[in-house]
Scaffold this active site. Sequence first.
Site, PDB file in Angstrom:
ATOM      1  N   ARG A  19       1.321  -0.316  12.826  1.00 25.89           N
ATOM      2  CA  ARG A  19       0.017   0.310  13.094  1.00 25.89           C
ATOM      3  C   ARG A  19      -0.225   0.383  14.593  1.00 25.89           C
ATOM      4  NH1 ARG A  19      -3.575  -2.749   8.495  1.00 25.89           N
ATOM      5  NH2 ARG A  19      -3.004  -1.352   6.797  1.00 25.89           N
ATOM      6  N   GLU A  31       6.908   1.677   5.422  1.00 16.62           N
ATOM      7  CA  GLU A  31       6.480   2.076   4.074  1.00 16.62           C
ATOM      8  C   GLU A  31       7.574   1.835   3.039  1.00 16.62           C
ATOM      9  OE1 GLU A  31       3.631   2.581   3.080  1.00 16.62           O
ATOM     10  OE2 GLU A  31       2.531   2.975   4.923  1.00 16.62           O
ATOM     11  N   LEU A  74      15.529  -8.178   0.584  1.00 16.85           N
ATOM     12  CA  LEU A  74      14.456  -7.258   0.211  1.00 16.85           C
ATOM     13  C   LEU A  74      14.699  -6.632  -1.160  1.00 16.85           C
ATOM     14  CD1 LEU A  74      13.711  -5.310   3.531  1.00 16.85           C
ATOM     15  CD2 LEU A  74      12.142  -6.777   2.286  1.00 16.85           C
ATOM     16  N   TYR A  76      16.507  -3.843  -3.971  1.00 15.98           N
ATOM     17  CA  TYR A  76      16.465  -2.374  -4.075  1.00 15.98           C
ATOM     18  C   TYR A  76      17.276  -1.731  -2.937  1.00 15.98           C
ATOM     19  CZ  TYR A  76      12.634  -3.267  -7.299  1.00 15.98           C
ATOM     20  OH  TYR A  76      11.871  -3.718  -8.326  1.00 15.98           O
ATOM     21  N   TYR A 114       4.458   9.631  -2.017  1.00 15.53           N
ATOM     22  CA  TYR A 114       3.699   8.606  -1.304  1.00 15.53           C
ATOM     23  C   TYR A 114       4.199   8.451   0.138  1.00 15.53           C
ATOM     24  CZ  TYR A 114       2.278   4.236   0.613  1.00 15.53           C
ATOM     25  OH  TYR A 114       1.786   3.306   1.488  1.00 15.53           O
ATOM     26  N   ASP A 132      -0.476   5.240  -3.559  1.00 16.50           N
ATOM     27  CA  ASP A 132       0.364   4.190  -4.153  1.00 16.50           C
ATOM     28  C   ASP A 132      -0.474   3.418  -5.169  1.00 16.50           C
ATOM     29  OD1 ASP A 132      -1.365   2.697  -2.639  1.00 16.50           O
ATOM     30  OD2 ASP A 132       0.177   1.558  -1.580  1.00 16.50           O
ATOM     31  N   CYS A 186     -10.259  -4.849  -2.874  1.00 17.83           N
ATOM     32  CA  CYS A 186     -10.258  -4.376  -4.265  1.00 17.83           C
ATOM     33  C   CYS A 186      -8.952  -4.833  -4.917  1.00 17.83           C
ATOM     34  CB  CYS A 186     -10.389  -2.856  -4.289  1.00 17.83           C
ATOM     35  SG  CYS A 186     -10.805  -2.215  -5.918  1.00 17.83           S
ATOM     36  N   CYS A 194     -16.083  -7.510  -4.567  1.00 16.87           N
ATOM     37  CA  CYS A 194     -17.034  -6.397  -4.445  1.00 16.87           C
ATOM     38  C   CYS A 194     -18.118  -6.659  -3.403  1.00 16.87           C
ATOM     39  CB  CYS A 194     -17.662  -6.087  -5.796  1.00 16.87           C
ATOM     40  SG  CYS A 194     -16.440  -5.585  -7.019  1.00 16.87           S
ATOM     41  N   CYS A 197     -17.158  -5.253  -0.179  1.00 17.16           N
ATOM     42  CA  CYS A 197     -16.625  -3.885  -0.221  1.00 17.16           C
ATOM     43  C   CYS A 197     -17.606  -2.875   0.372  1.00 17.16           C
ATOM     44  CB  CYS A 197     -16.322  -3.514  -1.668  1.00 17.16           C
ATOM     45  SG  CYS A 197     -15.679  -1.839  -1.820  1.00 17.16           S
ATOM     46  N   SER A 293      14.249  -3.795 -12.009  1.00 19.83           N
ATOM     47  CA  SER A 293      13.174  -3.001 -12.604  1.00 19.83           C
ATOM     48  C   SER A 293      13.325  -2.873 -14.121  1.00 19.83           C
ATOM     49  CB  SER A 293      13.096  -1.623 -11.949  1.00 19.83           C
ATOM     50  OG  SER A 293      14.357  -1.027 -11.976  1.00 19.83           O
TER      51      SER A 293
END
Length: 349
Positions: A19, A31, A74, A76, A114, A132, A186, A194, A197, A293
């Site tokens: 970021r 990502e 990691l 996958y 995504y 996502d 959330c 909440c 939020c 998976s």
Amino acid sequence: MTQQLLDWYSAHYRPLPWRNDPSPYHVWVSEIMLQQTRIEAVLPYYRRFIETLPTVADLAQAPSEVLLKLWEGLGYYSRVRNMQKAAQVVVEEYAGALPADYDALLALPGIGPYTAGAIASIAYDIPVPAVDGNVMRVLARLTADDTDVLSNEGKKCFTALAWDLVPEQGAGRFNQALMELGETVCLPNGEPHCTDCPLQNICEAHRLGCAQRLPVRIKKTARRVENRRIAVVRVEGDPPAVLLHKRESSGLLADLWELPNTLSDNPLDSLPTEWRERCTKMADLPSGKHLFSHIEWRMQGTLYDLDRAESLPEGYALATLEMLQTAFPLPSAFRTYANLLPQILSEEC
Ligand code: SF4
């Protein structure tokens, strides 16, 4: 809604390396890593990956062993292989810069809606959504919509809603704010926070008191269980080594090194016959479990000793402890036994 969300994000966002410097490559790498792992766990992997392969061109040229080592833990592995294929296309067709175009991103190997949405919006501020599981959960609750988020209908409906909501300006911050809300407020599996939020006053699920029941997720198939016998074969030497086998170049854990294993009752069944006869059983090892998976491996390990292996058949290798650290990426599926290897390989043969 947009302004409320953006104000909240400005005050509460977590400063993360991708970021702070949201180049298309940084967003892409983060990502893909975050698709399978929590942020805290991804950070060291991300830093190591970007330090070792700072550009798309570096990723495109990286030797396979380096790539798999960077990804070790990691899981996958097909994701990092696809990243490299995509990087090669980006070098050839876009001079090494990820295209500033949602459809062109989507056409790259391993980049789905995504990830394309995340790169396009966060790095290029193109007004497209990035939907996502976190975002779907927030949207399902905001609208108190009980459509199954795992169904095609659910994916279509929440994606269409996200397309309607994404602003023309500031799409990247909006998408990140929705993701951040899903990750920190959330929350799944329990009561969402909440009271913290920013969208509480427009949230239907909060008004109706049904937030904990949403989103609806109907799982279709159970994982297939495979009972695997794992042979940890310690080979005499100075230093001693463990026998590894290279997996096929397609399918599950393709091209990775593994501890010899089999679905039959005899853990040695996967070894060449002449080796089976030279192995001496030393001990039963703990059982292990790993979830892929669609498959669950339930593993039972056995330790064997083998006198010096003069020549190795194709597809086998001997790895010392040091080589396991540097050259042979053992998939995390074998973690139970990999964790025992320092002790096993330090004992007298
Ligand atoms: Fe989620 Fe509660 Fe916010 Fe609704 S009010 S979006 S349920 S945290």
